[in-house]
Design a protein around this motif. Structure first.
Motif, short mmCIF file in Angstrom:
data_model
loop_
_atom_site.label_atom_id
_atom_site.label_comp_id
_atom_site.label_asym_id
_atom_site.label_seq_id
_atom_site.Cartn_x
_atom_site.Cartn_y
_atom_site.Cartn_z
N LEU A 193 45.77 38.52 43.47
CA LEU A 193 45.66 38.35 41.90
C LEU A 193 45.08 37.15 41.59
CD1 LEU A 193 49.09 39.46 41.35
CD2 LEU A 193 47.53 40.94 41.97
N TYR A 194 44.32 37.30 40.48
CA TYR A 194 43.87 35.98 39.89
C TYR A 194 44.49 35.69 38.62
CZ TYR A 194 41.31 33.30 36.44
OH TYR A 194 40.88 32.22 36.01
N GLY A 195 44.96 34.45 38.46
CA GLY A 195 45.44 34.00 37.44
C GLY A 195 44.89 32.63 36.83
N GLY A 196 44.90 32.69 35.54
CA GLY A 196 44.08 31.44 34.65
C GLY A 196 43.60 31.92 33.46
N SER A 197 44.35 31.77 32.34
CA SER A 197 43.73 32.05 31.06
C SER A 197 43.17 33.58 31.32
CB SER A 197 43.09 31.17 30.57
OG SER A 197 43.50 29.86 30.46
N CYS A 198 43.71 34.59 31.54
CA CYS A 198 43.32 35.88 31.61
C CYS A 198 43.86 36.51 30.24
CB CYS A 198 43.89 36.59 33.14
SG CYS A 198 43.02 37.84 33.60
N LYS A 199 42.93 37.07 29.74
CA LYS A 199 43.41 37.82 28.49
C LYS A 199 42.75 39.10 28.14
CE LYS A 199 40.90 34.25 26.11
NZ LYS A 199 40.64 33.05 27.20
N PRO A 200 43.10 39.91 27.31
CA PRO A 200 42.22 41.07 27.00
C PRO A 200 40.90 40.89 26.94
CG PRO A 200 44.11 41.07 25.76
CD PRO A 200 44.09 39.83 26.14
N SER A 201 40.40 40.16 26.46
CA SER A 201 38.83 39.96 26.29
C SER A 201 38.14 39.56 27.72
CB SER A 201 38.42 38.77 25.27
OG SER A 201 39.18 37.51 25.47
N ASN A 202 38.70 39.03 28.64
CA ASN A 202 38.01 38.61 29.96
C ASN A 202 38.58 39.41 31.18
OD1 ASN A 202 40.41 37.40 30.73
ND2 ASN A 202 39.51 35.45 30.02
N ALA A 203 39.65 40.33 30.72
CA ALA A 203 40.35 40.69 32.03
C ALA A 203 39.46 41.57 32.68
CB ALA A 203 41.70 41.18 31.71
N GLU A 204 39.06 42.64 31.91
CA GLU A 204 37.97 43.63 32.54
C GLU A 204 36.88 43.22 33.67
OE1 GLU A 204 36.99 46.81 29.81
OE2 GLU A 204 35.94 47.81 31.22
N GLU A 205 36.20 42.31 32.88
CA GLU A 205 35.45 41.71 33.76
C GLU A 205 35.99 40.96 35.23
OE1 GLU A 205 31.91 41.21 33.71
OE2 GLU A 205 31.81 39.55 34.96
N ILE A 206 36.82 40.28 35.11
CA ILE A 206 37.47 39.80 36.19
C ILE A 206 37.90 40.81 37.39
CG2 ILE A 206 39.34 38.14 37.12
CD1 ILE A 206 38.95 36.59 34.44
N PHE A 207 38.62 41.57 36.58
CA PHE A 207 39.33 42.85 37.55
C PHE A 207 38.18 43.55 38.04
CE2 PHE A 207 43.29 42.47 34.60
CZ PHE A 207 43.78 41.34 35.29
N SER A 208 37.09 43.70 37.72
CA SER A 208 35.93 44.73 38.16
C SER A 208 35.48 44.30 39.56
CB SER A 208 34.80 44.68 37.13
OG SER A 208 34.07 43.51 37.17
N LYS A 209 35.88 43.05 39.58
CA LYS A 209 35.23 42.36 41.11
C LYS A 209 36.31 42.95 42.17
CE LYS A 209 32.09 39.91 39.23
NZ LYS A 209 30.95 40.10 39.68
N GLU A 210 35.35 43.18 43.28
CA GLU A 210 35.65 43.87 44.35
C GLU A 210 37.10 43.27 45.06
OE1 GLU A 210 32.56 43.81 47.35
OE2 GLU A 210 33.93 44.60 48.69
N ASP A 211 37.10 42.12 44.97
CA ASP A 211 38.29 41.53 45.64
C ASP A 211 39.55 41.12 44.96
OD1 ASP A 211 37.70 41.66 48.60
OD2 ASP A 211 35.85 40.41 48.09
N VAL A 212 39.50 41.52 43.72
CA VAL A 212 40.36 40.89 42.81
C VAL A 212 41.22 42.21 42.46
CG1 VAL A 212 40.75 40.24 40.32
CG2 VAL A 212 38.87 39.19 41.62
N ASP A 213 42.55 42.15 42.97
CA ASP A 213 43.52 43.23 42.54
C ASP A 213 44.24 43.22 41.31
OD1 ASP A 213 42.73 44.67 45.18
OD2 ASP A 213 43.97 42.90 45.91
N GLY A 214 43.97 42.20 40.57
CA GLY A 214 44.88 42.16 39.42
C GLY A 214 45.05 40.83 38.76
N GLY A 215 45.99 40.51 38.04
CA GLY A 215 46.31 39.10 37.64
C GLY A 215 47.72 38.66 37.66
N LEU A 216 47.83 37.47 37.63
CA LEU A 216 49.26 36.86 37.09
C LEU A 216 48.80 36.33 35.60
CD1 LEU A 216 52.29 36.00 37.51
CD2 LEU A 216 51.15 34.01 38.98
N ILE A 217 49.61 36.70 34.84
CA ILE A 217 49.11 36.48 33.56
C ILE A 217 50.28 35.51 32.93
CG2 ILE A 217 48.63 37.43 31.24
CD1 ILE A 217 47.01 38.51 33.54
N GLY A 218 49.76 34.30 32.23
CA GLY A 218 50.90 33.43 31.52
C GLY A 218 51.00 34.00 30.10
N GLY A 219 50.25 33.09 29.33
CA GLY A 219 50.29 33.09 27.58
C GLY A 219 50.03 34.64 27.10
#
Ligand code: PEP
Length: 250
Positions: free
Chosen positions: A208-234
């Motif tokens: 997972l990726y974590g760090g200021s992930c939000k609706p406006s940037n999540a799709e771009e980050i999650f579209s990457k081959e080795d990113v399976d999702g996120g750990l989301i704070g705020g």
């Protein structure tokens, strides 16, 4: 098994009434992504969260756990206590625990061992600080955090380990790693696992990726081959935002 996962790190937010309200709001949202959804209320609200989420498909995890079984450890919470409350997943190694509570790699070895021995699943967090990235040491830092805390494990133990790469400079700062920076590091993490264990293990672990992930940037980050999702704070503290992130994990 590698899965799409979005986990919300609630940190020290939401009292009992607010926990109930947020779970009710979360249950009103639709998961169109198929991703596994995990929330992490504070210890004191875990049992409530487990009963409020029953049948909803939302899982409840803890933000931390003691390395000890029981006894004179004032203020601590054991794996057995978590399990008796219906919690079988725990976040370990979050940068805030490392920075503010002095959690070291050695302590994390003990916590990871205890959680896995108790049959729990671990979301293991790691990531470099800004100065380390600026000095081009981020790969070394991540490799040593992973190897110091996890590379004593048998390969089979990784079926209960989820990795969360969280660059410290991106946590709660509004500054996100670019999707290319995330992908580059996630590919490096898999290579590090492949070198130590094997390629099958490396490709079967959820990262997972974590760090200021939000609706406006999540799709771009999650579209990457080795990113399976996120750990989301705020963005996990409002149902609409959290599900905006979840539904970006296609
Ligand atoms: C976190 O604390 O794990 C985190 C990713 O926080 P935020 O999304 O607020 O940066």
């Amino acid at each position: 098994m590698r899965q799409k996962i979005v986990a919300g790190n609630w940190k020290m937010n939401k009292n009992l009434v607010e926990t109930k309200a947020l779970i009710s709001d979360l249950k009103a949202q639709a998961n169109t992504s198929g991703a596994r959804v995990i929330i992490t209320p504070s210890f004191v609200n875990l049992a409530l969260a487990v009963s409020e989420t029953e049948g909803s498909g939302i899982e409840v995890a803890a933000q931390n756990m003691s390395q000890h079984d029981s006894g004179a450890y004032t203020g601590e919470v054991s794996a057995a206590m978590l399990k008796s409350a219906g919690v079988n997943v725990v976040i370990l190694g979050h940068s805030e625990r490392r920075a503010y509570y002095g959690e070291t790699d050695a302590l994390l070895v003990e916590k990871v061992n205890k959680a896995l021995a108790e049959g729990m699943e671990v979301i293991f967090c790691f990531g470099e600080e800004l100065e380390e990235r600026k000095a081009n040491k981020h790969f070394d830092v991540v490799a040593s955090q992973i190897s110091n805390a996890l590379f004593h494990l048998e390969a089979s133990a990784f079926k209960n380990v989820i990795l969360a790469y969280e660059p410290v400079w991106a946590i709660g700062t509004g500054e996100t790693a670019s999707s290319d920076q995330a992908q580059e590091m996630h590919a490096f993490i898999r290579k590090t696992l492949a070198d130590k264990y094997n390629a099958d293990l490396a490709s079967s672990v959820s990262v997972l990726y974590g760090g200021s992930c939000k609706p406006s940037n999540a799709e771009e980050i999650f579209s990457k081959e080795d990113v399976d999702g996120g750990l989301i704070g705020g963005a996990s503290l409002k149902a609409v935002d959290f599900f905006g992130v979840i539904n970006a994990n296609k």
